[in-house]
Design a protein around this motif. Sequence first.
Motif, PDB file in Angstrom:
ATOM      1  N   LEU A  65       0.550  -1.033  -0.179  1.00 24.87           N
ATOM      2  CA  LEU A  65      -0.036   0.058  -0.039  1.00 24.87           C
ATOM      3  C   LEU A  65       1.022   1.211  -0.085  1.00 24.87           C
ATOM      4  CD1 LEU A  65      -2.655  -1.316   2.751  1.00 24.87           C
ATOM      5  CD2 LEU A  65      -2.908  -1.311   0.108  1.00 24.87           C
ATOM      6  N   GLN A  66       1.627   1.281   1.143  1.00 24.27           N
ATOM      7  CA  GLN A  66       2.555   2.584   1.208  1.00 24.27           C
ATOM      8  C   GLN A  66       3.988   1.954   1.635  1.00 24.27           C
ATOM      9  OE1 GLN A  66       2.886   5.507   0.095  1.00 24.27           O
ATOM     10  NE2 GLN A  66       0.484   5.630  -0.759  1.00 24.27           N
ATOM     11  N   PRO A  67       5.196   2.256   1.195  1.00 23.06           N
ATOM     12  CA  PRO A  67       6.345   1.688   1.713  1.00 23.06           C
ATOM     13  C   PRO A  67       6.814   1.591   3.056  1.00 23.06           C
ATOM     14  CG  PRO A  67       6.814   2.608  -0.307  1.00 23.06           C
ATOM     15  CD  PRO A  67       5.256   3.052  -0.091  1.00 23.06           C
ATOM     16  N   PHE A  68       6.429   3.011   3.586  1.00 15.50           N
ATOM     17  CA  PHE A  68       6.659   3.022   5.105  1.00 15.50           C
ATOM     18  C   PHE A  68       5.807   2.595   6.096  1.00 15.50           C
ATOM     19  CE2 PHE A  68       3.476   6.405   3.639  1.00 15.50           C
ATOM     20  CZ  PHE A  68       2.565   6.681   4.614  1.00 15.50           C
ATOM     21  N   ILE A  69       4.601   1.993   5.584  1.00 19.26           N
ATOM     22  CA  ILE A  69       3.536   1.406   6.523  1.00 19.26           C
ATOM     23  C   ILE A  69       4.281   0.475   7.514  1.00 19.26           C
ATOM     24  CG2 ILE A  69       1.517   0.105   6.926  1.00 19.26           C
ATOM     25  CD1 ILE A  69       0.258   1.708   4.630  1.00 19.26           C
ATOM     26  N   PRO A  70       4.992  -0.569   6.974  1.00 22.89           N
ATOM     27  CA  PRO A  70       5.640  -1.672   7.749  1.00 22.89           C
ATOM     28  C   PRO A  70       6.626  -1.151   9.119  1.00 22.89           C
ATOM     29  CG  PRO A  70       5.601  -2.327   5.630  1.00 22.89           C
ATOM     30  CD  PRO A  70       5.104  -0.756   5.541  1.00 22.89           C
ATOM     31  N   ASN A  71       7.503  -0.127   8.730  1.00 25.01           N
ATOM     32  CA  ASN A  71       8.184   0.599   9.577  1.00 25.01           C
ATOM     33  C   ASN A  71       7.562   1.324  10.746  1.00 25.01           C
ATOM     34  OD1 ASN A  71      10.610  -0.669   8.550  1.00 25.01           O
ATOM     35  ND2 ASN A  71      11.012   1.232   7.381  1.00 25.01           N
ATOM     36  N   VAL A  72       6.575   1.923  10.213  1.00 26.99           N
ATOM     37  CA  VAL A  72       5.674   2.859  11.074  1.00 26.99           C
ATOM     38  C   VAL A  72       5.049   1.652  12.193  1.00 26.99           C
ATOM     39  CG1 VAL A  72       3.450   3.997  11.564  1.00 26.99           C
ATOM     40  CG2 VAL A  72       4.857   4.494   9.845  1.00 26.99           C
ATOM     41  N   ILE A  73       4.666   0.604  11.953  1.00 28.10           N
ATOM     42  CA  ILE A  73       4.100  -0.414  12.522  1.00 28.10           C
ATOM     43  C   ILE A  73       5.093  -1.067  13.541  1.00 28.10           C
ATOM     44  CG2 ILE A  73       2.914  -2.700  12.915  1.00 28.10           C
ATOM     45  CD1 ILE A  73       1.394  -1.890  10.145  1.00 28.10           C
ATOM     46  N   PHE A  74       6.263  -1.580  12.815  1.00 26.51           N
ATOM     47  CA  PHE A  74       7.094  -2.093  13.857  1.00 26.51           C
ATOM     48  C   PHE A  74       7.788  -1.198  14.781  1.00 26.51           C
ATOM     49  CE2 PHE A  74       7.776  -4.737   9.643  1.00 26.51           C
ATOM     50  CZ  PHE A  74       7.122  -5.767  10.152  1.00 26.51           C
ATOM     51  N   GLY A  75       8.015   0.193  14.288  1.00 25.16           N
ATOM     52  CA  GLY A  75       8.633   1.053  15.296  1.00 25.16           C
ATOM     53  C   GLY A  75       7.811   1.379  16.225  1.00 25.16           C
ATOM     54  N   SER A  76       6.560   1.616  16.142  1.00 25.69           N
ATOM     55  CA  SER A  76       5.526   2.222  17.171  1.00 25.69           C
ATOM     56  C   SER A  76       5.392   0.936  18.182  1.00 25.69           C
ATOM     57  CB  SER A  76       4.170   2.432  16.437  1.00 25.69           C
ATOM     58  OG  SER A  76       4.325   3.484  15.580  1.00 25.69           O
ATOM     59  N   THR A  77       5.509  -0.261  17.663  1.00 24.33           N
ATOM     60  CA  THR A  77       5.046  -1.398  18.522  1.00 24.33           C
ATOM     61  C   THR A  77       6.343  -1.507  19.596  1.00 24.33           C
ATOM     62  OG1 THR A  77       3.901  -2.592  16.815  1.00 24.33           O
ATOM     63  CG2 THR A  77       4.652  -3.841  18.832  1.00 24.33           C
ATOM     64  N   ALA A  78       7.527  -1.402  18.964  1.00 26.73           N
ATOM     65  CA  ALA A  78       8.583  -1.202  19.626  1.00 26.73           C
ATOM     66  C   ALA A  78       8.683  -0.225  20.955  1.00 26.73           C
ATOM     67  CB  ALA A  78      10.043  -1.432  18.982  1.00 26.73           C
ATOM     68  N   LEU A  79       8.457   0.892  20.436  1.00 28.44           N
ATOM     69  CA  LEU A  79       8.192   2.198  21.279  1.00 28.44           C
ATOM     70  C   LEU A  79       7.129   1.856  22.783  1.00 28.44           C
ATOM     71  CD1 LEU A  79       8.103   5.234  19.116  1.00 28.44           C
ATOM     72  CD2 LEU A  79      10.031   4.232  20.344  1.00 28.44           C
ATOM     73  N   LEU A  80       5.916   1.205  21.948  1.00 35.18           N
ATOM     74  CA  LEU A  80       5.138   0.747  23.001  1.00 35.18           C
ATOM     75  C   LEU A  80       5.460  -0.388  24.215  1.00 35.18           C
ATOM     76  CD1 LEU A  80       2.062   1.270  23.931  1.00 35.18           C
ATOM     77  CD2 LEU A  80       1.471  -0.748  22.374  1.00 35.18           C
ATOM     78  N   GLY A  81       6.255  -1.422  23.490  1.00 34.97           N
ATOM     79  CA  GLY A  81       6.738  -2.307  24.344  1.00 34.97           C
ATOM     80  C   GLY A  81       7.884  -1.627  25.490  1.00 34.97           C
ATOM     81  N   GLY A  82       8.797  -0.760  24.890  1.00 34.99           N
ATOM     82  CA  GLY A  82       9.723  -0.136  25.753  1.00 34.99           C
ATOM     83  C   GLY A  82       9.234   0.753  26.942  1.00 34.99           C
ATOM     84  N   SER A  83       7.899   1.470  26.589  1.00 33.85           N
ATOM     85  CA  SER A  83       7.147   2.189  27.713  1.00 33.85           C
ATOM     86  C   SER A  83       6.521   1.242  28.544  1.00 33.85           C
ATOM     87  CB  SER A  83       6.182   2.779  26.846  1.00 33.85           C
ATOM     88  OG  SER A  83       6.778   3.888  25.975  1.00 33.85           O
ATOM     89  N   ALA A  84       6.100   0.351  28.201  1.00 27.30           N
ATOM     90  CA  ALA A  84       5.398  -0.949  28.979  1.00 27.30           C
ATOM     91  C   ALA A  84       6.503  -1.395  30.318  1.00 27.30           C
ATOM     92  CB  ALA A  84       4.893  -1.810  28.397  1.00 27.30           C
ATOM     93  N   ALA A  85       7.788  -1.433  29.776  1.00 29.34           N
ATOM     94  CA  ALA A  85       8.935  -2.142  30.651  1.00 29.34           C
ATOM     95  C   ALA A  85       9.024  -1.059  31.821  1.00 29.34           C
ATOM     96  CB  ALA A  85      10.129  -1.965  29.850  1.00 29.34           C
ATOM     97  N   PHE A  86       8.896   0.216  31.659  1.00 25.16           N
ATOM     98  CA  PHE A  86       8.871   0.961  32.724  1.00 25.16           C
ATOM     99  C   PHE A  86       8.081   0.789  34.103  1.00 25.16           C
ATOM    100  CE2 PHE A  86      11.338   3.274  29.502  1.00 25.16           C
ATOM    101  CZ  PHE A  86      12.585   3.555  29.955  1.00 25.16           C
TER     102      PHE A  86
END
Length: 428
Positions: free
Chosen positions: A361-382
């Motif tokens: 659909l758009q080349p940037f969509i996968p990286n948005v999903i992968f990166g945002s999920t990693a940020l969410l997981g990092g926030s949960a660790a705190f």
Amino acid sequence: MTFSEILDRVGSMGPFQYLHVTLLALPILGIANHNLLQIFTATTPVHHCRPPPNASLGPWVLPLGPNGKPEKCLRFVHLPNASLPNDTQRATEPCLDGWIYNSTRDTIVTEWDLVCSSNKLKEMAQSVFMAGILVGGPVFGELSDRWVPESIRWLVLSGKFSKALKTLQRVATFNGKKEEGKKLTVEDLKFNLQKDITSAKIKYGLSDLFRVSILRRVTFCLSLAWFSTGFAYYSLAMGVEEFGVNIYILQIIFGGVDIPAKFITILSISYLGRRITQGFLLLLAGGAILALIFVSSEMELLRTALAVFGKGCLSGSFSCLFLYTSELYPTVLRQTGMGVSNVWARVGSMIAPLVKITGELQPFIPNVIFGSTALLGGSAAFFLLETLNRPLPETIEDIQDWHQQTKKTKQEPEAEKASQTIPLKSGA
């Protein structure tokens, strides 16, 4: 005397333990290579449409794409030298006669033509493979647990005291503490491990991870951290050919970055703590993945550097999670918690290839999903408890008391600060 104290008498960390760790580690060495096998068995070489049967009547010319390079999935409907109107002559169509690959090496892509409209099947193949690992883990893990007894502790808690005693004495002999082993008796095991035996009679299951509020928080945050780590890790590890660098060289770099990454992680969890290390590793990895969106494909060196950095952070995240998870769950639920956490990592690795399909659909969509999920997981660790320099919790009550002590410690400075801000009453 606790079980750990008995182990100290026969050698809790000696030649016997080193030998068994080595024997257990040897089969694991090939697992990562096996999981990443599709990088090499499913590479997509340069390709273009195979000429139609009548192409010998004239020169075979391919239409050019927006980047000025020959199209990989389209061809002209008519030969360029055909006497047709210009608008008809430039008409294109999909590759109806197959493809020609600029490679002599066979892969599943060239074998089954997993290109153009069928390229999604390549990602689905990886997803099915990872799903097999998810299912195979509990199935074959259960079978493997039937060869030999799990451990001395398992023998004791199962009431097999004589066999446990013989095993302990064998360990003591192997570790050079034969005399200490001879001093142990079945009565010693029964008397000194009575508390462990009594607690083992209480059966704990999956529902206990959600019965207590602090365990619910731990389970939710750890599950998110494990999922995001596996999800983002395989997005980078399986995307080697996207960076325009030789896949063999880049794979060596990807593997080599694990050494400094794990060393830095060990230092960080030893001095800064598990929570800070886990949180920042995922936040840095998420930031690196999101940064790839803003770097053009022509800047191969910068894209590769970001990918290697992100992969190193995620590798360190895995190392931290294995230790952190075992320290957060009490002994009575430790293996259950580890099992649930690992399932989420496998689910993440299974979904990662499917998310790559959204790049159509758009080349940037996968990286948005992968990166945002990693940020969410990092926030949960705190939101997890810090385990640095703390003894392992044995029971659910232990972790509840630990949580209450942590809350009390936080509330005391706040109460003291609040009392200092109370205005003084003026005298009458």
